[in-house]
Every structure is written in structure tokens, then in C-alpha cells.
Design a protein around this motif. Structure first.
Motif, mmCIF file in Angstrom:
data_model
loop_
_atom_site.group_PDB
_atom_site.id
_atom_site.type_symbol
_atom_site.label_atom_id
_atom_site.label_comp_id
_atom_site.label_asym_id
_atom_site.label_seq_id
_atom_site.Cartn_x
_atom_site.Cartn_y
_atom_site.Cartn_z
ATOM 1 N N ILE A 113 0.838 -1.211 0.000
ATOM 2 C CA ILE A 113 0.000 0.000 0.000
ATOM 3 C C ILE A 113 0.873 1.262 0.000
ATOM 4 C CG2 ILE A 113 -1.669 1.326 1.359
ATOM 5 C CD1 ILE A 113 -2.823 -1.422 2.255
ATOM 6 N N LEU A 114 1.950 1.247 0.798
ATOM 7 C CA LEU A 114 2.829 2.423 0.859
ATOM 8 C C LEU A 114 3.541 2.667 -0.471
ATOM 9 C CD1 LEU A 114 4.462 1.983 4.407
ATOM 10 C CD2 LEU A 114 2.700 3.631 3.726
ATOM 11 N N LEU A 115 3.866 1.579 -1.171
ATOM 12 C CA LEU A 115 4.581 1.713 -2.449
ATOM 13 C C LEU A 115 3.642 1.887 -3.638
ATOM 14 C CD1 LEU A 115 7.388 -1.008 -2.043
ATOM 15 C CD2 LEU A 115 7.622 1.474 -1.847
ATOM 16 N N LEU A 116 2.322 1.890 -3.370
ATOM 17 C CA LEU A 116 1.353 1.954 -4.461
ATOM 18 C C LEU A 116 1.535 3.170 -5.376
ATOM 19 C CD1 LEU A 116 -1.025 0.606 -5.783
ATOM 20 C CD2 LEU A 116 -2.551 1.722 -4.143
ATOM 21 N N PRO A 117 1.779 4.389 -4.849
ATOM 22 C CA PRO A 117 1.997 5.521 -5.762
ATOM 23 C C PRO A 117 3.157 5.275 -6.735
ATOM 24 C CG PRO A 117 1.649 6.322 -3.527
ATOM 25 C CD PRO A 117 1.790 4.827 -3.434
ATOM 26 N N LEU A 118 4.219 4.647 -6.231
ATOM 27 C CA LEU A 118 5.369 4.342 -7.086
ATOM 28 C C LEU A 118 4.995 3.327 -8.164
ATOM 29 C CD1 LEU A 118 8.428 4.817 -7.478
ATOM 30 C CD2 LEU A 118 8.828 2.891 -5.940
ATOM 31 N N PHE A 119 4.240 2.295 -7.769
ATOM 32 C CA PHE A 119 3.803 1.292 -8.734
ATOM 33 C C PHE A 119 2.868 1.908 -9.779
ATOM 34 C CE2 PHE A 119 4.456 -1.899 -5.146
ATOM 35 C CZ PHE A 119 5.631 -2.380 -5.696
ATOM 36 N N MET A 120 1.979 2.781 -9.333
ATOM 37 C CA MET A 120 1.020 3.403 -10.253
ATOM 38 C C MET A 120 1.727 4.254 -11.303
ATOM 39 S SD MET A 120 -1.977 4.449 -7.523
ATOM 40 C CE MET A 120 -3.085 5.192 -8.696
ATOM 41 N N ALA A 121 2.841 4.864 -10.913
ATOM 42 C CA ALA A 121 3.579 5.709 -11.852
ATOM 43 C C ALA A 121 4.461 4.893 -12.796
ATOM 44 C CB ALA A 121 4.440 6.705 -11.071
ATOM 45 N N GLY A 122 5.064 3.807 -12.278
ATOM 46 C CA GLY A 122 6.084 3.110 -13.051
ATOM 47 C C GLY A 122 5.663 1.844 -13.768
ATOM 48 N N LEU A 123 4.686 1.106 -13.210
ATOM 49 C CA LEU A 123 4.387 -0.206 -13.774
ATOM 50 C C LEU A 123 3.588 -0.201 -15.076
ATOM 51 C CD1 LEU A 123 3.760 -2.473 -10.645
ATOM 52 C CD2 LEU A 123 5.785 -2.312 -12.086
ATOM 53 N N PRO A 124 2.560 0.651 -15.228
ATOM 54 C CA PRO A 124 1.806 0.604 -16.494
ATOM 55 C C PRO A 124 2.667 0.756 -17.749
ATOM 56 C CG PRO A 124 0.577 1.834 -14.877
ATOM 57 C CD PRO A 124 1.918 1.564 -14.259
ATOM 58 N N PRO A 125 3.650 1.692 -17.788
ATOM 59 C CA PRO A 125 4.468 1.780 -18.998
ATOM 60 C C PRO A 125 5.294 0.520 -19.266
ATOM 61 C CG PRO A 125 4.721 3.759 -17.651
ATOM 62 C CD PRO A 125 3.997 2.766 -16.818
ATOM 63 N N LEU A 126 5.616 -0.223 -18.178
ATOM 64 C CA LEU A 126 6.433 -1.425 -18.345
ATOM 65 C C LEU A 126 5.618 -2.615 -18.839
ATOM 66 C CD1 LEU A 126 8.659 -1.357 -15.131
ATOM 67 C CD2 LEU A 126 9.411 -0.992 -17.478
ATOM 68 N N TYR A 127 4.312 -2.563 -18.619
ATOM 69 C CA TYR A 127 3.470 -3.732 -18.882
ATOM 70 C C TYR A 127 3.570 -4.225 -20.329
ATOM 71 C CZ TYR A 127 -0.745 -6.546 -19.416
ATOM 72 O OH TYR A 127 -1.627 -7.546 -19.703
ATOM 73 N N GLY A 128 3.273 -3.306 -21.253
ATOM 74 C CA GLY A 128 3.312 -3.707 -22.653
ATOM 75 C C GLY A 128 4.710 -4.074 -23.125
ATOM 76 N N PHE A 129 5.728 -3.387 -22.557
ATOM 77 C CA PHE A 129 7.105 -3.644 -22.977
ATOM 78 C C PHE A 129 7.595 -5.024 -22.542
ATOM 79 C CE2 PHE A 129 11.653 -3.494 -21.865
ATOM 80 C CZ PHE A 129 12.189 -3.285 -23.127
#
Length: 415
Positions: A113-129
Motif C-alpha cells: 500500500i505504501l509503495l502503491l503511488p510508485l507502482f502506479m507511476a512506473g508499472l503501467p508503462p512497463l506492462y506492454g514492454f
């Protein structure tokens, strides 16, 4: 808000039942609730049903470690915990093992939960790649793990052989006419549960009195395990092709621990963290990438027709509430198991569990109208393969090829 809280408490209670009874998967109850949702929605909001499902999956993820460690009956998310958990139990440290699992699940959920803002910013762009390269990532992790878990060339060769053999068995069983639930029950019961108990019986293992005064010190290994479980569980709930097997390997590397020696404590914490944080993040993946990553997440997605920011806040609140209640229940029930198991003849208990697991394999096979001969051949072969690491003195984690090899084949585009 009261109905959300009540749904959370009822969900946790159902998760306790599904987690403590071997063979009952949380997705089975989820499917039942979802199929009854047209009637339930007359009385309850979609959010209430979604909170119930999420709370049940979180509670289940924590509670299933109790039968896994005390009875040696694993599921997909707890198979690797059998070895270090069973070892601590044989040292009289059952209460400590339960507290490690409880702490790992709770800590990893808060970390996620604490790292969620970081995941929200970084993970979506990595998904398709990353999606086309999942099989390469898994292959590199596997090679690294085989080398890391081997003492010498001889053990590396045997580890590689058992990894490949378990992978072939997994691919064959999962692509057979058997349903995935029956296949996984046969494979995990044989490879990790029954085989471990049979070896203990052959060594005349005696369950020592459990230390009533647990001694738990939160050191660097445990803190690393908490963060590793939270991060690995989040990645596991996000990337395609990543299941508990791959998440376990990832957590093991992030925590720098193993299922042997003095690092067992950090390993148990990380395993629990992967299981619990994955329950939440597989839902968060709906909000981030519009892709549910578990059976429960699929049902929630259908109920809510997608996850918006308000839904996300409700899920986070429910997750913290559910994991807090589950933490207390897991410790209390684990202590009860620890006290009760001392009064039981360990050899007789082992045989009862072995017979019970074998009965479940046959029962589920009959219920699914499966070929019983094929079911029994798969089950017996899994037991035989599960015994080999004990006699070859190599790490039993290598048998996780049973899930990793099929995942690599699928994401290479060959399956």
C-alpha cells in the motif's frame, strides 16, 4: 460504511474456513458467490460483495500456511513454506513459525500500500514492454536459482534434471484432460506434501514438544523478507505468466534468503508476504492496466464493471482491516495447533494426513469425472519425484519447475 465492515469480517471468517481445510480453494467459494450474485445484488451492493471476496482471499492467503506447516499439506502459494516451516516445527518452534508468517503477510500488505503511488507511476508503462519477454525473464531467474541453490557440479546436474522432469510432468498434467484443480492437487500433494511426510516417517521423525515461549527477534533478514514479499507479490499480481512459483523465486532473491540454514525465518516471511500482497495487487491491476490477475479479481471486476479510484480506496481500507483481523486469528489458531499437535502421535497423524490427501485426490477426480487411472499415475509419480531431493540431498525448491516450465513454454509461444 458499516455494511462494508461487516462484509469484511464475514469474508475473513470464510477465508479462515477455506484456508484451514485442505483441498478447498478460495476461487471455488468465489465462483459460488459470483454465480449467486444476480440474487445477492437485490440485497447487497456490488461493493459489499467485492469487499467480501477480497477479505476472504486475504484471510485464506494467511491461514493456508497453518495446515501447510503443521500438516505438510501445501497449496500453490505455500509449497515452498513446507520445508522451512516443517523444519522449525521439528525444532519445537511452531509458534515462532506462525508469528513469522503472520508478520510477513501483514508487513507485506502495508509495504504494498505504501509503495502503491510508485507502482502506479512506473508499472503501467512497463506492462506492454515486458510482456513479450516474460519467458526470457523466467529462464534467467531459473538458471540463476539452479546455480545458487547448488553446492557443486553434481548437485547442479541433479537439480537441473529434477527441475526439467518436474516441468515435463507439470506440462503433461496441465495439458491433459484433467481439470487444472485436479492436476494441481495431484502434483502439489505428491511433490511437496505426501513425499515430505513419507520421508519423515522413514527417518522416524518425532515431533518434539513445542516451545510455549516463542522467541521472535525482528532482525535484518525479517525486514528484508517483508519488503521482498510486498514487492514480489505486487510484481506477481501485475505481470502475465507470473504465479506463486515465480513470485517465490523472486522474493527469495530480493530477500537474499533461502529455505535452508539460518535464513529460514526471512524466507518464511517473504513467502507469506508474496501470498497476501498478491491478493490485493491482483485487484489493483484492474485499476492500473484493466487486467484482473486472479480468479477473485475476475469476479470483482465483473461485479464492479471495472475499478475506479473510489473503489480502489475501499479495497485498500478493506485490505488493511482484513489483514489486521487475520493476523490475530492466524496467531491464535496457530498457537492452538501448536499446543494440540503435541498431544498427537506424529506418526499416526502423518498417516492420517497421507490417507486423507489420497482420498481427496480420488474424490476430486470422481467429482470432475476424470480418468482415475491417469489421476493415480500422476499422483504416485509426483510422490516418487518428490522423494528424490531428500535422498539426493538437493534443494526441493527445484521441483517448482512443475509450474515454471509450462509458463516459459506458453510465453515462448509454443504452448
Amino acid at each position: 460504511m458499516f455494511d462494508i465492515l461487516l462484509a469484511c469480517i464475514i469474508g475473513v471468517s470464510c477465508g479462515v474456513v477455506t484456508g484451514l481445510i485442505p483441498g478447498i480453494h478460495v476461487n471455488t467459494v468465489g465462483a459460488f458467490v459470483f454465480s449467486a450474485s444476480p440474487f445477492l445484488l437485490y440485497s447487497y451492493s456490488p461493493e459489499v460483495l467485492a469487499v467480501f471476496l477480497l477479505s476472504m482471499s486475504i484471510s485464506h492467503a494467511l491461514m493456508e500456511f497453518i495446515p501447510s506447516m503443521f500438516l505438510g499439506v501445501p497449496e500453490e502459494g505455500t509449497v515452498l513454506s513446507v520445508m522451512p516451516g516443517h523444519h522449525l516445527l521439528l525444532q519445537g518452534r511452531g509458534k515462532e513459525a506462525i508469528r513469522l508468517v503472520s508478520l510477513g503477510g501483514f508487513g507485506a500488505m502495508i509495504t504494498t500500500i505504501l509503495l502503491l503511488p510508485l507502482f502506479m507511476a512506473g508499472l503501467p508503462p512497463l506492462y506492454g514492454f515486458l510482456k513479450p519477454y516474460i519467458w526470457i525473464i523466467l529462464s534467467v531467474v531459473v538458471v540463476y536459482m539452479l546455480i545458487r541453490l547448488s553446492r557443486d557440479w553434481n548437485s547442479l546436474i541433479w537439480s537441473s534434471i529434477l527441475f526439467l522432469f518436474s516441468g515435463i510432468m507439470g506440462w503433461t498434467a496441465l495439458n491433459s484432460p484433467l481439470s487444472s484443480s485436479v492436476s494441481l492437487l495431484c502434483l502439489f500433494s505428491g511433490l511437496f506434501g505426501v513425499s515430505t511426510m513419507l520421508f519423515s516417517l522413514s527417518q522416524k521423525s518425532v515431533l518434539p514438544p513445542q516451545n510455549r515461549h516463542h522467541h521472535l527477534e525482528i532482525d535484518g533478514d525479517i525486514i528484508r523478507g517483508i519488503f521482498a514479499g510486498g514487492i514480489a507479490g505486487s510484481i506477481l499480481g501485475f505481470l502475465p505468466g507470473m504465479g506463486p512459483a515465480q513470485g517465490s523465486l523472486l522474493a527469495q532473491e530480493l530477500s537474499g534468503s533461502s529455505d535452508a540454514g539460518s535464513e529460514r525465518e526471512g524466507f518464511l516471511v517473504a513467502m507469506s508476504g508474496v501470498n497476501v500482497s498478491d491478493a490485493l495487487f491482483s485487484l489493483i491491476a484492474i485499476y492500473l492496466i484493466g487486467n484482473p490477475r486472479s480468479g477473485i479479481a475476475v469476479y470483482v471486476n465483473q461485479l464492479l464493471q471495472g475499478l475506479d479510484f473510489n473503489h480502489l480506496l475501499i479495497m485498500i481500507f478493506s485490505s488493511v482491516t482484513a489483514v489486521s483481523i487475520s493476523l490475530v486469528l492466524c496467531i491464535k489458531l496457530g498457537d492452538w495447533f501448536s499446543h494440540s499437535i503435541e498431544k498427537i502421535n506424529y506418526e499416526k497423524l502423518s498417516w492420517v494426513v497421507i490417507i486423507f490427501m489420497s482420498f481427496l485426490v480420488v474424490l476430486f477426480g470422481v467429482m470432475e469425472h476424470a480418468n482415475l487411472l491417469f489421476v493415480m499415475v500422476t499422483y504416485v509419480t509426483s510422490i516418487a519425484l518428490g522423494l528424490l531431493p531428500h535422498y539426493l540431498d538437493i534443494n526441493k525448491s527445484n521441483l517448482m519447475g512443475v509450474l515454471i516450465v509450462p509458463a516459459i513454454v506458453v510465453y515462448m509461444g509454443m504452448g
